[in-house]
Design a protein around this motif. Structure first.
Motif, mmCIF file in Angstrom:
data_model
loop_
_atom_site.group_PDB
_atom_site.id
_atom_site.type_symbol
_atom_site.label_atom_id
_atom_site.label_comp_id
_atom_site.label_asym_id
_atom_site.label_seq_id
_atom_site.Cartn_x
_atom_site.Cartn_y
_atom_site.Cartn_z
ATOM 1 N N GLU A 190 0.830 -1.204 0.000
ATOM 2 C CA GLU A 190 0.000 0.000 0.000
ATOM 3 C C GLU A 190 0.864 1.254 0.000
ATOM 4 O O GLU A 190 0.418 2.316 -0.432
ATOM 5 C CB GLU A 190 -0.911 0.020 1.230
ATOM 6 C CG GLU A 190 -1.988 -1.029 1.210
ATOM 7 C CD GLU A 190 -2.870 -0.926 2.434
ATOM 8 O OE1 GLU A 190 -3.571 0.098 2.562
ATOM 9 O OE2 GLU A 190 -2.834 -1.850 3.263
ATOM 10 N N LEU A 191 2.082 1.140 0.499
ATOM 11 C CA LEU A 191 3.006 2.266 0.567
ATOM 12 C C LEU A 191 4.278 1.890 -0.171
ATOM 13 O O LEU A 191 4.916 0.883 0.154
ATOM 14 C CB LEU A 191 3.310 2.615 2.031
ATOM 15 C CG LEU A 191 4.211 3.818 2.289
ATOM 16 C CD1 LEU A 191 3.606 5.099 1.710
ATOM 17 C CD2 LEU A 191 4.451 3.981 3.783
ATOM 18 N N LYS A 192 4.628 2.675 -1.175
ATOM 19 C CA LYS A 192 5.832 2.410 -1.960
ATOM 20 C C LYS A 192 7.066 2.888 -1.208
ATOM 21 O O LYS A 192 7.026 3.888 -0.499
ATOM 22 C CB LYS A 192 5.763 3.151 -3.293
ATOM 23 C CG LYS A 192 4.670 2.680 -4.206
ATOM 24 C CD LYS A 192 4.679 3.502 -5.470
ATOM 25 C CE LYS A 192 3.514 3.155 -6.356
ATOM 26 N NZ LYS A 192 3.466 4.024 -7.540
ATOM 27 N N THR A 193 8.152 2.150 -1.398
ATOM 28 C CA THR A 193 9.432 2.526 -0.785
ATOM 29 C C THR A 193 10.556 2.265 -1.771
ATOM 30 O O THR A 193 10.363 1.643 -2.813
ATOM 31 C CB THR A 193 9.717 1.714 0.492
ATOM 32 O OG1 THR A 193 9.830 0.336 0.150
ATOM 33 C CG2 THR A 193 8.647 1.928 1.541
ATOM 34 N N LEU A 194 11.726 2.744 -1.400
ATOM 35 C CA LEU A 194 12.919 2.391 -2.139
ATOM 36 C C LEU A 194 14.002 2.067 -1.132
ATOM 37 O O LEU A 194 13.934 2.487 0.031
ATOM 38 C CB LEU A 194 13.348 3.519 -3.080
ATOM 39 C CG LEU A 194 13.705 4.842 -2.451
ATOM 40 C CD1 LEU A 194 14.999 5.333 -3.071
ATOM 41 C CD2 LEU A 194 12.603 5.834 -2.739
ATOM 42 N N THR A 195 14.962 1.291 -1.565
ATOM 43 C CA THR A 195 16.045 0.895 -0.680
ATOM 44 C C THR A 195 17.343 1.464 -1.210
ATOM 45 O O THR A 195 17.659 1.321 -2.397
ATOM 46 C CB THR A 195 16.146 -0.641 -0.593
ATOM 47 O OG1 THR A 195 14.883 -1.149 -0.162
ATOM 48 C CG2 THR A 195 17.214 -1.076 0.390
ATOM 49 N N ILE A 196 18.067 2.140 -0.334
ATOM 50 C CA ILE A 196 19.395 2.647 -0.656
ATOM 51 C C ILE A 196 20.318 2.062 0.400
ATOM 52 O O ILE A 196 20.109 2.283 1.590
ATOM 53 C CB ILE A 196 19.434 4.189 -0.648
ATOM 54 C CG1 ILE A 196 18.484 4.744 -1.715
ATOM 55 C CG2 ILE A 196 20.860 4.682 -0.858
ATOM 56 C CD1 ILE A 196 18.370 6.247 -1.732
ATOM 57 N N ALA A 197 21.303 1.315 -0.083
ATOM 58 C CA ALA A 197 22.153 0.514 0.802
ATOM 59 C C ALA A 197 21.213 -0.409 1.569
ATOM 60 O O ALA A 197 20.476 -1.151 0.953
ATOM 61 C CB ALA A 197 23.010 1.386 1.699
ATOM 62 N N ASP A 203 5.391 9.633 -2.615
ATOM 63 C CA ASP A 203 4.666 8.378 -2.390
ATOM 64 C C ASP A 203 3.810 8.446 -1.130
ATOM 65 O O ASP A 203 2.735 7.850 -1.077
ATOM 66 C CB ASP A 203 5.640 7.194 -2.313
ATOM 67 C CG ASP A 203 6.266 6.885 -3.665
ATOM 68 O OD1 ASP A 203 5.592 7.117 -4.691
ATOM 69 O OD2 ASP A 203 7.414 6.428 -3.688
ATOM 70 N N LEU A 204 4.271 9.185 -0.134
ATOM 71 C CA LEU A 204 3.474 9.370 1.071
ATOM 72 C C LEU A 204 2.210 10.172 0.752
ATOM 73 O O LEU A 204 1.121 9.831 1.193
ATOM 74 C CB LEU A 204 4.313 10.068 2.145
ATOM 75 C CG LEU A 204 3.776 10.038 3.558
ATOM 76 C CD1 LEU A 204 3.626 8.609 4.050
ATOM 77 C CD2 LEU A 204 4.682 10.815 4.484
ATOM 78 N N ASN A 263 -3.685 10.397 -0.410
ATOM 79 C CA ASN A 263 -4.765 10.699 -1.364
ATOM 80 C C ASN A 263 -5.585 9.465 -1.704
ATOM 81 O O ASN A 263 -6.808 9.545 -1.827
ATOM 82 C CB ASN A 263 -4.191 11.349 -2.626
ATOM 83 C CG ASN A 263 -3.723 12.760 -2.361
ATOM 84 O OD1 ASN A 263 -4.212 13.442 -1.463
ATOM 85 N ND2 ASN A 263 -2.756 13.200 -3.128
ATOM 86 N N LYS A 264 -4.943 8.314 -1.851
ATOM 87 C CA LYS A 264 -5.669 7.078 -2.115
ATOM 88 C C LYS A 264 -6.569 6.725 -0.943
ATOM 89 O O LYS A 264 -7.702 6.283 -1.127
ATOM 90 C CB LYS A 264 -4.699 5.928 -2.388
ATOM 91 C CG LYS A 264 -4.062 5.990 -3.746
ATOM 92 C CD LYS A 264 -3.076 4.861 -3.939
ATOM 93 C CE LYS A 264 -2.297 5.043 -5.223
ATOM 94 N NZ LYS A 264 -1.237 4.060 -5.363
ATOM 95 N N ARG A 265 -6.076 6.896 0.283
ATOM 96 C CA ARG A 265 -6.876 6.596 1.472
ATOM 97 C C ARG A 265 -8.080 7.527 1.567
ATOM 98 O O ARG A 265 -9.142 7.114 2.009
ATOM 99 C CB ARG A 265 -6.022 6.709 2.741
ATOM 100 C CG ARG A 265 -4.885 5.720 2.812
ATOM 101 C CD ARG A 265 -5.360 4.318 2.892
ATOM 102 N NE ARG A 265 -5.920 4.080 4.215
ATOM 103 C CZ ARG A 265 -6.127 2.894 4.724
ATOM 104 N NH1 ARG A 265 -5.808 1.827 4.041
ATOM 105 N NH2 ARG A 265 -6.655 2.761 5.899
ATOM 106 N N ARG A 266 -7.919 8.755 1.159
ATOM 107 C CA ARG A 266 -9.043 9.701 1.179
ATOM 108 C C ARG A 266 -10.148 9.247 0.245
ATOM 109 O O ARG A 266 -11.323 9.419 0.543
ATOM 110 C CB ARG A 266 -8.580 11.087 0.735
ATOM 111 C CG ARG A 266 -7.892 11.850 1.803
ATOM 112 C CD ARG A 266 -7.608 13.244 1.318
ATOM 113 N NE ARG A 266 -6.986 13.994 2.386
ATOM 114 C CZ ARG A 266 -6.302 15.082 2.203
ATOM 115 N NH1 ARG A 266 -6.149 15.566 0.974
ATOM 116 N NH2 ARG A 266 -5.773 15.728 3.211
#
Length: 66
Positions: A38-45, A54-55, A60-63
């Motif tokens: 439901e929440l996108k993330t990215l990984t660095i190291a 993305d937050l 907005n999607k939850r609204r």
């Protein structure tokens, strides 16, 4: 200026802890949202980060759901 407008005007990367503070939820809840995609993330190291855009998308999607 409201919180979402502030984030949109200054996009940046948030740690899981910072994202939790922004949403006023626990880190555990953020990790659940990440696992459920439901929440996108990215990984660095080895760090899991949430882009402020993305937050905002998540909010907005939850609204639209509720």
């Amino acid at each position: 200026m409201n919180k979402i407008a502030s984030i949109q005007n200054n996009p940046h990367l948030l740690t899981v802890e910072e994202a939790a503070k922004e949403l006023r939820v626990s880190k555990w809840t953020i990790y659940q949202l990440i696992r459920s995609e439901e929440l996108k993330t990215l990984t660095i190291a080895s760090r899991r980060l949430v882009a402020s855009d993305d937050l905002v998308d998540f909010i907005n999607k939850r609204r639209n759901i509720e």
